[in-house]
Write an enzyme that holds these catalytic residues in place. Sequence first.
Site, PDB file in Angstrom:
ATOM      1  N   THR A 192       0.845  -1.194   0.000  1.00 17.05           N
ATOM      2  CA  THR A 192       0.000   0.000   0.000  1.00 17.05           C
ATOM      3  C   THR A 192       0.873   1.235   0.000  1.00 17.05           C
ATOM      4  OG1 THR A 192       0.050   0.140   2.410  1.00 17.05           O
ATOM      5  CG2 THR A 192      -1.844  -1.002   1.386  1.00 17.05           C
ATOM      6  N   ASP A 193       0.301   2.324  -0.472  1.00 17.01           N
ATOM      7  CA  ASP A 193       0.904   3.604  -0.126  1.00 17.01           C
ATOM      8  C   ASP A 193       0.737   3.727   1.388  1.00 17.01           C
ATOM      9  OD1 ASP A 193       2.073   6.062  -0.035  1.00 17.01           O
ATOM     10  OD2 ASP A 193       0.897   6.921  -1.677  1.00 17.01           O
ATOM     11  N   TRP A 194       1.481   4.633   2.001  1.00 21.08           N
ATOM     12  CA  TRP A 194       1.557   4.668   3.470  1.00 21.08           C
ATOM     13  C   TRP A 194       0.202   5.033   4.102  1.00 21.08           C
ATOM     14  CZ3 TRP A 194       5.226   2.492   1.456  1.00 21.08           C
ATOM     15  CH2 TRP A 194       6.388   2.113   2.121  1.00 21.08           C
ATOM     16  N   GLY A 195      -0.457   4.017   4.597  1.00 20.02           N
ATOM     17  CA  GLY A 195      -1.752   4.232   5.241  1.00 20.02           C
ATOM     18  C   GLY A 195      -2.923   4.092   4.293  1.00 20.02           C
TER      19      GLY A 195
END
Length: 764
Positions: free
Chosen positions: A230-233
């Site tokens: 994932t992108d961060w979060g």
Amino acid sequence: MERDIKKIISEMTLEEKAGMCSGEDFWHLKKVERLGIPAVMVSDGPHGLRKQPDEADHLGIGESIVAVCFPAACATASSFDTELMNEMGKTLGEECQAEDLSVLLGPAVNIKRSPLCGRNFEYLSEDPYLAGKMAASYINGVQSWDVGTSIKHYAANNQEYNRMSCSSNLSERTFREIYLPAFETAVKEAQPKTVMCSYNKINGTYASENRHLLTEILRDEWGFEGYVMTDWGAVADRVKGIVAGLDLEMPGSGGFNDAKIVAAVKDGSLDEALLDKAVENILKVVFSYVDHRHPEAVFDRDADHGKATDIETECAVLLENNGVLPLKAGMKVAYIGEYAQKPRYQGGGSSHINASRVSSALDSAKEKGREVAYVKGFPADRDEEDAGELAAAVQAAKEAEAAVIFAGLPDVIESEGYDRKDMKLPACQNRMIEEVAKVQPNTIVVLHNGSPIEAPWAGQVAAVLEMYLGGQGVGEAADRLLYGEANPSGHLAETFPLRLEDNPSYLNFPGDGANVNYAEGVYVGYRYYDAKKMPVRWAFGHGLSYTTFAYSNLKMPEGALGDTGSVKVSVDVKNTGSVEGKEAVQLYVSDRNGTAGRPVKELKGFAKVGLKPGETKTVEFTLTARDLSFYHEGLGDWYAPAGTYGILIGGASDRIAVEGELLFRTEKLPPLYVDGATTLGELLAHPVTAPMMEPVVKGMQEKMGGMQGEDAEKTADALGTGAEMMEAMMKGMPLKSLSSFAGPEVAGQMEQLVQAMNRALGNA
Ligand code: BGC
């Protein structure tokens, strides 16, 4: 060393497996010591290392190691040079090995839909073909050091406003033709070890739980073999993510989401085999790094600074030049603007590098003993006019033989996290340029920006040199180019419209927060400006040189291209000037078959060619059916109608030098289901139904004798319509209306014919 990953997984507990699918902390994956799985580190990217040994953040705020800041993607894409991109990737790959980083988080390939996207500086192009080829070369370079890359942000993440929740709404065709191909090319040609899914939704479904995106397209169609993070979060529903094909959650949720995976396996709502597959995807990449360490790798910051400078020298784009450039040695020159001393060389956010050093044009000028006077003129970090500085700059410009204004966008205007509000340079800079240009005919503007700006003064200055966000060697690179130690060879990877309002996304950017509708469809960038015949400030592909190039001897293939196989097209390019230079040769394809809804032309090949004065080289391109095709939603496949395609080659999208025609034959058939709403035109256009319909149409024309009679023709001719009107009416007529015009007999025949046609079309 061969690892039996399946065996390792069979020895993991359910909790360990769920844990493996999320980060231990901001930058590390988890370790399982008893099974020999180490905690590997990942790091931003893309144009340098932002390795954070201590406190971590994804905003580029906290400390990171001293590293080398290479030119950002806005600049490197302008090189149109895949070898250069590959070399930069190799350098970064070695740096990663030296710093023990398993994955470098890049390249970022999102399409520049609007000039306002805050992160455009990190993205490659408005054109998916260029973005894909450049990304693939970068990935192959980094990964040649057995370090992974993470191509991002997958997909349709083209703005910063509400990027974590907004839904990008677009047609499948637009998605396939514009927003996916950069990823597709990179996966097929470079097999990135990881893909980073974006925060946003696509047509209502988060990228992180989008099975169409993460499994059907990425793995089943393109053959992706690595892991998706994932992108961060960016996790929404973690369990849905596993089902969709999301492997790794970053940076991890302190066990919160892992527990959901465990619970779902236990209650039977998640098939444990899917979890095992995710773990396998991750471990394959982890061990491909761990088992291929390179102890010989070094991070030589001085050498890499030199490389960053050389790369930027190949990227800068000479946008205007009336002959003032290159500056002559010994010329008395005024440098104006704080960027001469403090260049803006990178953007804000997660790609922010703690640069080992930065070269400024002023320092380079001093080192080389150039005749340069410096006036600050305006500040680098804000829009603030100072009457004294303005007067001093104008005075210095008057006293010099040339004035170079180092202009650009302050950091605060262009960053990850938010979009730009307009496309303007700070007003104090526009004013400075105009005032200086009034007193000094040899006024040159050097730009430091990550995306297009409006240049109302373009016609008043003698030259414009676009450095983009050129990395830590930008000042030295500018010096070399200004004084002709190097010849500019960058070409724009995006259009500079005259004004923001001209941009095709203008009325639909950035949406209402919940949704952003890509209403312009495939008409992004030059695809739109071309179709509208709209003047732009600087066109896609534009870039000048201190030499000139001539194109000749276009060689087209003898026969036709078919659904399989390829053909070669070649052209001779000659350096007709007096200095060595490089041309970005561009090949565009144009559908000449009257197909509705296609851009005028699309980039399908490019090559950077270096030529000595008088030298000629032959540039060859290979074309396949895909290069002629659009995405046919009905067919669910790429499709090019049989017929003729223009092959346009030149040094810019608005500087086509030679043109040829390519013939195409296809076995593919566009789908058609025949019913009452089907028009005669559709039936006559389809290769299967056309011959079946011809006798009916003939008969019908006879039946419609009254309308075919001399009197009717006379009347129609008197109206200036005649045959055209008849044809249009006929083509637009749906089958259900035939009985009204062609009589019951024809209508009766049609019932059987409709069945026969559906059988012939395979619909029965
Ligand atoms: C960015 C990514 C980046 C990640 C880690 C996110 O905010 O969108 O591009 O790789 O943070 O810093």
